[in-house]
Design a protein around this motif. Sequence first.
Motif, PDB file in Angstrom:
ATOM      1  N   ALA B   1     -76.218  18.814   2.001  1.00  0.00           N
ATOM      2  CA  ALA B   1     -74.947  19.523   2.134  1.00  0.00           C
ATOM      3  C   ALA B   1     -73.808  18.510   2.208  1.00  0.00           C
ATOM      4  N   GLN B   2     -72.670  18.908   1.683  1.00  0.00           N
ATOM      5  CA  GLN B   2     -71.510  18.020   1.713  1.00  0.00           C
ATOM      6  C   GLN B   2     -70.782  18.166   3.043  1.00  0.00           C
ATOM      7  N   SER B   3     -70.194  17.068   3.506  1.00  0.00           N
ATOM      8  CA  SER B   3     -69.450  17.101   4.757  1.00  0.00           C
ATOM      9  C   SER B   3     -68.489  15.919   4.817  1.00  0.00           C
ATOM     10  N   VAL B   4     -67.535  15.995   5.723  1.00  0.00           N
ATOM     11  CA  VAL B   4     -66.648  14.875   6.001  1.00  0.00           C
ATOM     12  C   VAL B   4     -66.597  14.652   7.509  1.00  0.00           C
ATOM     13  N   THR B   5     -66.442  13.399   7.897  1.00  0.00           N
ATOM     14  CA  THR B   5     -66.311  13.032   9.304  1.00  0.00           C
ATOM     15  C   THR B   5     -65.043  12.229   9.492  1.00  0.00           C
ATOM     16  N   GLN B   6     -64.157  12.735  10.316  1.00  0.00           N
ATOM     17  CA  GLN B   6     -62.946  11.994  10.646  1.00  0.00           C
ATOM     18  C   GLN B   6     -63.227  11.224  11.925  1.00  0.00           C
ATOM     19  N   LEU B   7     -63.070   9.928  11.840  1.00  0.00           N
ATOM     20  CA  LEU B   7     -63.579   9.043  12.880  1.00  0.00           C
ATOM     21  C   LEU B   7     -62.713   9.010  14.127  1.00  0.00           C
ATOM     22  N   ASP B   8     -61.481   9.451  14.038  1.00  0.00           N
ATOM     23  CA  ASP B   8     -60.573   9.441  15.191  1.00  0.00           C
ATOM     24  C   ASP B   8     -59.964  10.820  15.367  1.00  0.00           C
ATOM     25  N   SER B   9     -60.014  11.349  16.575  1.00  0.00           N
ATOM     26  CA  SER B   9     -59.396  12.651  16.810  1.00  0.00           C
ATOM     27  C   SER B   9     -57.888  12.496  17.038  1.00  0.00           C
ATOM     28  N   HIS B  10     -57.485  11.287  17.510  1.00  0.00           N
ATOM     29  CA  HIS B  10     -56.080  11.061  17.802  1.00  0.00           C
ATOM     30  C   HIS B  10     -55.734   9.612  17.490  1.00  0.00           C
TER      31      HIS B  10
END
Lengths: 113, 116
Positions: B1-10
């Motif tokens: 499945a495709q996904s993205v991860t953003q490494l910083d919330s802020h």
Amino acid sequence: GAGVSQTPSNKVTEKGKYVELRCDPISGHTALYWYRQSLGQGPEFLIYFQGTGAADDSGLPNDRFFAVRPEGSVSTLKIQRTERGDSAVYLCASSLTRYNEQFFGPGTRLTVL
Amino acid sequence: AQSVTQLDSHVSVSEGTPVLLRCNYSSSYSPSLFWYVQHPNKGLQLLLKYTSAATLVKGINGFEAEFKKSETSFHLTKPSAHMSDAAEYFCVVRADYGGSQGNLIFGKGTKLSVKP
């Protein structure tokens, strides 16, 4: 030109009630999408319309959620027997066709008390 | 499945300093990737998109992103932050195969604060 509009901008309801959220897409856009954005999360896909038909409703969480687009333009997202967990911002987007840029409306903030 | 991860919330930066918002993706195929920005009480706006052409993509408002296949990354950058850049930014991958083909898959978002 006019962008995607959504009404109401805010909706407060009580647990167990029925709500309808409306989306007016950009004129001429055949593709229409609904997303749900919970607090602190990114938008999550709910349903996609191509013209009048729901081509993909795999994101609807359960059978309390239903959406229609009877004339291929305006769409209504309907939620029956609302629960507190349904509280979120509901976003609508439209695009010329499925693979063109999606333009988003400002959203409807739903709060279920 | 495709996904993205953003490494910083802020992420917090000072006005005039560079901005770096990090995003890693997961996809078995060559992905279509996007960055969207969401200002308070406004709709999501497309900043830029990558669709297998040039790996360095320029967007609106001075933002750009570089697609790096070897690192499965698509980080968003801007040389000099402006106060008006303060917003939430979403890295997005489009499902390009399977039953959900065409659907957008969003990361959790990175909130950018810009200090005067």
